[in-house]
Motif scaffolding. Structure first.
Motif, mmCIF file in Angstrom:
data_model
loop_
_atom_site.group_PDB
_atom_site.id
_atom_site.type_symbol
_atom_site.label_atom_id
_atom_site.label_comp_id
_atom_site.label_asym_id
_atom_site.label_seq_id
_atom_site.Cartn_x
_atom_site.Cartn_y
_atom_site.Cartn_z
ATOM 1 N N ASP A 109 0.833 -1.207 0.000
ATOM 2 C CA ASP A 109 0.000 0.000 0.000
ATOM 3 C C ASP A 109 0.867 1.257 0.000
ATOM 4 O OD1 ASP A 109 -0.463 1.551 2.871
ATOM 5 O OD2 ASP A 109 0.437 -0.467 3.008
ATOM 6 N N ASN A 110 0.273 2.339 -0.498
ATOM 7 C CA ASN A 110 1.029 3.555 -0.779
ATOM 8 C C ASN A 110 1.700 4.165 0.440
ATOM 9 O OD1 ASN A 110 0.551 3.531 -3.501
ATOM 10 N ND2 ASN A 110 -1.403 4.609 -3.303
ATOM 11 N N ASN A 111 1.030 4.101 1.583
ATOM 12 C CA ASN A 111 1.634 4.693 2.773
ATOM 13 C C ASN A 111 2.885 3.931 3.211
ATOM 14 O OD1 ASN A 111 -0.281 6.621 2.758
ATOM 15 N ND2 ASN A 111 -1.310 5.988 4.655
ATOM 16 N N GLN A 152 5.379 -0.278 -6.260
ATOM 17 C CA GLN A 152 4.344 0.670 -6.645
ATOM 18 C C GLN A 152 3.920 0.475 -8.100
ATOM 19 O OE1 GLN A 152 5.177 4.753 -7.305
ATOM 20 N NE2 GLN A 152 3.559 5.396 -5.923
#
Lengths: 304, 234
Positions: free
Chosen positions: A138-140, A211
């Motif tokens: 996930d991006n975080n 990503q």
């Protein structure tokens, strides 16, 4: 300066809380370029050996994540990506760092193409695939891992610069033969520093790959990752430690803006901006900042 | 202290030194003279490990040093102060000197050595924070010599220390070399300034086309026809 760095760091650490979503992805990519640029400067900025190998080290990190991402936990994958790149840098350094100037630059340039084509051949001939999927993160998480790598890169650059090794690297850049006479084991120092700088590039590649979710040799070993750090460092100016950070952050942000606003002309516009910068800012952004600072403090500060 | 026996050194395929033998005893100044391209610098580079002899041996304090890396040779106590000063011009005088003390043993005692260097060249203390590129030629030569001394050598190889300096400074540099010797330093001195170096040296040898043409006590050499004609213009 360390105080300012700490404030920026705190703001960055809080970003995913108050601005989740696109901003986090955007800043991740900026952080990625800052890592590439600062680690490039650790070796090339001081010794004057122009390395065009960042794309090779970055790509090796990416492929490490693609190959091992399913099997191992994320932190291990990132560390292994860094180590794999570092090993490659060590080997390449041992072979090529006896070459002077332009030959070294050309060799490192060729290295990127070589690995790309080797992988292409391997995928076509052996595995019968084209590219690979990378495990999703996930991006975080990507953001915080990137930030952690960035902090380590900047700290490493800072401590090397302040130590006697930093001065020794600079002396290699100024007059390598005199450095030899001073008793510096120049070959060993160059190889080790080259390998250290590659750690961060590889680690950044490993997390960046998660990503993208899909990579192939063209994506992973894109020469842009070699040229951008050079441009960003020059744009920022390597006379002061914060120059490459500033240069990378500004150019990476500019690049994102241009890509979204002018998707077809962005390369052209970026090229023009960089050209103008090199013509009118011979010392990069650092030159501008230092001039403003001198004016503000009445010119008492000597430029060291 | 230093024993050079039957050295042949090449640059690629071109031979630059032919069967060179020479010895330097502890506490001596030995001058190495000869015209441009005679092989003086090549010989110094062979001693400091920058070049490797194709055959022959070099021993220092009883140990073979030919084939060792330059930094190991510095560590053993040989300092090569190269021709043309070769300072780190974008660094301060202090940083230049600091780099001279890079090898491990010297690094630990660098403060103490720095005081000694400042005693020899007081002007360098005043210039401490100045960029090396802003110094005059004479001061730059002092930095180069000071940097060479910072590794705490027992043998100094000086390559043309008086080159390009005004006559008064030349005398000053020669005086410093003599003082160093009086304090126990051993010196191998390459010079174009034949008369002055023969005056301070104990022994000298003349290199011609990569070979030793003459060697001996300085007084005797000053009387030699060859030396008189070729180097003293008599």
């Amino acid at each position: 300066m360390p105080g300012l760095f700490l404030i920026v760091l705190l703001l960055l650490a809080a970003l995913p809380v108050y601005r989740p979503g696109y901003k986090v992805i955007l800043v991740s990519s900026i952080l990625m370029y800052v890592i590439l640029t600062v680690s490039w400067v650790i070796f090339s900025g001081t010794t004057g050996y122009l390395s065009l190998a960042p794309a090779a080290f970055f790509g090796v990190g990416m492929y490490t994540a693609a190959v091992l991402g399913m099997a191992l936990p994320l932190p291990v994958v990132v560390v292994l990506g860094g180590l794999a790149s570092s090993c490659l840098a060590f080997l390449v350094g041992a072979v090529t760092l006896r070459l002077r100037g332009i030959y070294f630059a050309i060799f490192t340039f060729g290295l990127v193409e070589f690995i790309k084509n080797l992988l292409l051949w391997w995928e076509i001939e052996r595995t019968g695939t084209r590219g690979r999927f990378v495990v999703l993160v996930d991006n975080n998480t990507i953001y915080y891992v990137m930030l952690a790598i960035l902090v380590m890169t900047v700290l490493t650059a800072y401590f090397i610069r302040r130590s006697r090794y930093g001065l020794a690297l600079q002396s290699i850049g100024e007059d390598e033969e005199a450095a030899v006479h001073a008793g510096i084991n120049v070959t060993a120092l160059k190889i080790v520093t080259f390998a250290i700088s590659a750690v961060f590039m590889g680690a950044a590649g490993a997390i960046w790959a998660t990503q993208l979710t899909y990579i192939d040799p063209y994506i992973a070993f894109n020469l842009n990752y070699s040229f951008m750090p050079v441009l960003m460092a020059i744009f920022g100016g390597i006379g002061q430690p914060y120059g490459p950070i500033l240069g990378a952050a500004v150019v990476a942000y500019l690049r994102e803006i241009l890509i979204t606003e002018f998707p077809y002309q962005y390369m052209l516009l970026l090229g023009i901006i960089l050209l103008v910068a090199i013509l009118f800012l011979p010392n990069g952004l650092v030159g501008l900042v230092e001039r403003a600072r001198r004016r503000a403090f009445g010119g008492q500060r000597a430029n060291t | 202290m230093l024993e050079i026996s039957n050295i042949d050194t090449y640059y690629g395929k071109a031979q630059a030194l032919w069967d060179v033998s020479l010895s330097v005893d502890e506490g001596e100044i030995v001058a190495l003279v000869g015209s441009n391209g005679a092989g003086k610098t090549t010989l110094l580079k062979t001693l400091s490990g920058v070049l490797r002899p194709a055959s022959g041996t070099v021993t220092f304090l009883g140990q073979r040093i030919d084939g060792l890396a330059p930094h190991s040779i510095v560590e053993m106590g040989i300092s090569h102060i190269p021709e043309g000063r070769r300072l780190f011009t974008q660094m301060s005088v202090g940083e230049n000197l600091e780099m001279g003390a890079y090898v491990h043993a010297a690094w630990k005692r660098r403060e103490e050595t720095l005081d000694q260097v400042h005693e020899i060249f007081p002007v360098l203390k005043e210039r401490q924070g100045q960029l090396a590129s802003t110094l005059s030629g004479g001061e730059q030569q002092m930095v180069a010599m000071g940097r060479g001394l910072m590794s705490r050598p027992r043998l100094c190889l000086f390559d043309e220390p008086s080159y390009g300096l005004a006559p008064m400074l030349v005398t000053e540099i020669f005086r410093v070399i003599q003082d160093l010797r009086n304090q126990g330093m051993t010196v191998l001195l390459v010079e174009q300034n034949v008369r002055q170096s023969l005056e301070i040296a104990d022994r000298a040898c003349v290199l011609e086309n990569g070979r030793i043409a003459l060697a001996g006590e300085c007084e005797a050499l000053l009387e030699e026809e060859l030396v008189k004609k070729a180097y003293l213009g008599l």
